[in-house]
Design a protein around this motif. Structure first.
Motif, mmCIF file in Angstrom:
data_model
loop_
_atom_site.group_PDB
_atom_site.id
_atom_site.type_symbol
_atom_site.label_atom_id
_atom_site.label_comp_id
_atom_site.label_asym_id
_atom_site.label_seq_id
_atom_site.Cartn_x
_atom_site.Cartn_y
_atom_site.Cartn_z
ATOM 1 N N THR A 161 3.908 1.839 -2.795
ATOM 2 C CA THR A 161 3.460 1.736 -2.100
ATOM 3 C C THR A 161 2.691 2.706 -2.828
ATOM 4 N N GLY A 162 2.437 3.096 -3.701
ATOM 5 C CA GLY A 162 2.129 3.578 -4.186
ATOM 6 C C GLY A 162 -0.570 2.429 -4.405
ATOM 7 N N SER A 163 0.333 1.865 -4.499
ATOM 8 C CA SER A 163 -1.651 1.064 -3.734
ATOM 9 C C SER A 163 -1.155 1.078 -2.722
ATOM 10 N N HIS A 164 -2.711 2.162 -1.772
ATOM 11 C CA HIS A 164 -2.935 2.163 -0.253
ATOM 12 C C HIS A 164 -3.741 1.862 0.322
ATOM 13 N N VAL A 165 -3.267 2.006 1.393
ATOM 14 C CA VAL A 165 -4.832 0.629 2.584
ATOM 15 C C VAL A 165 -5.887 1.391 3.097
ATOM 16 N N GLY A 166 -6.572 1.567 2.816
ATOM 17 C CA GLY A 166 -7.838 2.250 4.276
ATOM 18 C C GLY A 166 -8.712 1.169 5.013
ATOM 19 N N CYS A 167 -9.354 0.712 4.155
ATOM 20 C CA CYS A 167 -10.333 0.373 5.314
ATOM 21 C C CYS A 167 -9.535 -1.527 5.663
ATOM 22 N N GLU A 168 -9.477 -1.808 4.350
ATOM 23 C CA GLU A 168 -8.190 -3.266 4.642
ATOM 24 C C GLU A 168 -10.039 -4.707 5.033
ATOM 25 N N ALA A 170 -6.250 14.076 -17.059
ATOM 26 C CA ALA A 170 -7.399 14.788 -16.516
ATOM 27 C C ALA A 170 -7.767 14.926 -15.344
ATOM 28 N N PHE A 171 -7.416 14.255 -13.855
ATOM 29 C CA PHE A 171 -7.442 14.288 -12.777
ATOM 30 C C PHE A 171 -6.736 15.521 -12.363
ATOM 31 N N GLU A 172 -5.600 15.605 -13.092
ATOM 32 C CA GLU A 172 -4.817 17.384 -12.391
ATOM 33 C C GLU A 172 -5.796 18.123 -13.426
ATOM 34 N N ARG A 173 -5.909 18.496 -14.091
ATOM 35 C CA ARG A 173 -6.385 19.497 -15.245
ATOM 36 C C ARG A 173 -7.917 19.780 -14.179
ATOM 37 N N ARG A 174 -8.659 18.577 -14.156
ATOM 38 C CA ARG A 174 -10.036 18.670 -13.209
ATOM 39 C C ARG A 174 -10.400 19.101 -11.690
ATOM 40 N N ASN A 175 -8.958 19.151 -11.358
ATOM 41 C CA ASN A 175 -9.051 19.235 -9.712
ATOM 42 C C ASN A 175 -10.128 17.502 -9.347
ATOM 43 N N ALA A 176 -9.700 16.762 -9.411
ATOM 44 C CA ALA A 176 -9.986 15.715 -9.526
ATOM 45 C C ALA A 176 -9.703 14.455 -8.501
ATOM 46 N N LEU A 177 -8.128 15.407 -7.897
ATOM 47 C CA LEU A 177 -7.613 14.379 -6.546
ATOM 48 C C LEU A 177 -7.398 15.463 -6.482
ATOM 49 N N GLN A 178 -7.792 15.613 -4.656
ATOM 50 C CA GLN A 178 -7.215 16.531 -3.075
ATOM 51 C C GLN A 178 -5.982 16.234 -2.721
ATOM 52 N N CYS A 179 -6.361 14.811 -1.239
ATOM 53 C CA CYS A 179 -5.203 14.387 -1.198
ATOM 54 C C CYS A 179 -4.368 13.075 -1.838
ATOM 55 N N GLY A 180 -5.175 12.173 -2.603
ATOM 56 C CA GLY A 180 -4.545 11.466 -3.402
ATOM 57 C C GLY A 180 -4.308 10.192 -2.492
ATOM 58 N N PHE A 181 -5.215 10.113 -1.562
ATOM 59 C CA PHE A 181 -5.512 8.868 -0.943
ATOM 60 C C PHE A 181 -6.029 7.247 -2.550
ATOM 61 N N CYS A 182 -7.794 7.911 -2.730
ATOM 62 C CA CYS A 182 -7.757 6.982 -3.167
ATOM 63 C C CYS A 182 -7.809 7.790 -4.952
ATOM 64 N N THR A 183 -6.500 7.896 -5.030
ATOM 65 C CA THR A 183 -6.686 7.936 -6.528
ATOM 66 C C THR A 183 -5.877 6.957 -7.525
ATOM 67 N N PRO A 184 -4.817 6.545 -7.002
ATOM 68 C CA PRO A 184 -4.467 5.013 -7.372
ATOM 69 C C PRO A 184 -5.195 4.327 -7.892
ATOM 70 N N GLY A 185 -6.044 3.824 -6.937
ATOM 71 C CA GLY A 185 -7.607 2.851 -7.196
ATOM 72 C C GLY A 185 -8.051 3.540 -7.940
ATOM 73 N N MET A 186 -8.633 4.900 -7.603
ATOM 74 C CA MET A 186 -9.441 5.623 -8.990
ATOM 75 C C MET A 186 -8.968 5.374 -10.088
ATOM 76 N N LEU A 187 -7.561 5.409 -10.886
ATOM 77 C CA LEU A 187 -7.179 5.318 -12.022
ATOM 78 C C LEU A 187 -7.327 3.957 -12.256
ATOM 79 N N LEU A 188 -6.604 3.569 -11.578
ATOM 80 C CA LEU A 188 -7.083 2.213 -12.064
ATOM 81 C C LEU A 188 -8.427 0.989 -12.230
ATOM 82 N N THR A 189 -9.157 1.644 -11.854
ATOM 83 C CA THR A 189 -10.390 1.538 -12.394
ATOM 84 C C THR A 189 -11.258 2.147 -12.755
ATOM 85 N N ALA A 190 -11.033 3.126 -13.004
ATOM 86 C CA ALA A 190 -11.589 3.800 -14.068
ATOM 87 C C ALA A 190 -10.665 3.018 -15.847
#
Ligand code: FES
Ligand code: FES
Length: 162
Positions: A38-45, A94-114
């Protein structure tokens, strides 16, 4: 009428998987609902937000635009597998240290894309980082901190510690 259900065999996070899937089942639904990843999220579909980003044979894809049946014989990696490998430990930190996530919904996708950008090597410009992440939406952070985190990791990996 052709069969609606298909047997597929693939590798997910290094493990062999055999399942019978509905021809219409998306890869992200297959991962989340059939394999409990469930780490991959479903947003817009519909391919816009990037929340469902996973790797398919090494390349990042939209899990909501890829059908599970298309992955027969393929290698799929999710955020769980990539995180467990340790390959993105510095990005996560780095995401944690620099507050690059809040709710975390986008974060798995962001990390893989980065990670896909950083895997090319070198230190991308901030504009290049923004362009590369432009297909991943974040409703919380305003993106600045995400770019900061990715830039910092690129510099650190290149030995240019800020
Ligand atoms: S859920 Fe796939 S791109 Fe938004
Ligand atoms: S941290 Fe909430 S959507 Fe990005």
């Amino acid at each position: 009428m052709t069969d609606r259900f298909h047997d597929i065999a693939l590798t997910v996070n290094g493990e062999p998987v055999r399942e019978r899937v509905d021809a219409r089942r998306t890869l992200v639904d297959f991962l989340r609902e059939d394999l409990d990843l469930t780490g991959s999220h479903v947003g817009c579909e519909h391919g816009v937000c990037g929340a469902c980003t996973v790797r398919l044979d090494g390349a990042i894809v939209r899990g909501c635009l890829t059908l599970a049946v298309q992955c027969d014989g393929a290698t799929v990696e999710t955020i769980e597998g990539v995180a467990d490998s340790g390959a993105i430990a510095d990005l996560r930190e780095a995401f944690e240290r620099r507050n690059a996530l809040q709710c975390g919904f986008c974060t798995p996708g962001m990390l893989l894309t980065a990670q896909a950008l950083l895997a090319r090597g070198g230190v991308p410009s901030r504009d290049e980082i923004r362009a590369h992440l432009s297909g991943n939406y974040c409703r919380c952070t305003g993106y600045h901190a995400i770019v900061d985190a990715v830039e910092a990791v690129a510099q650190a990996r290149a030995g240019q510690v800020k």
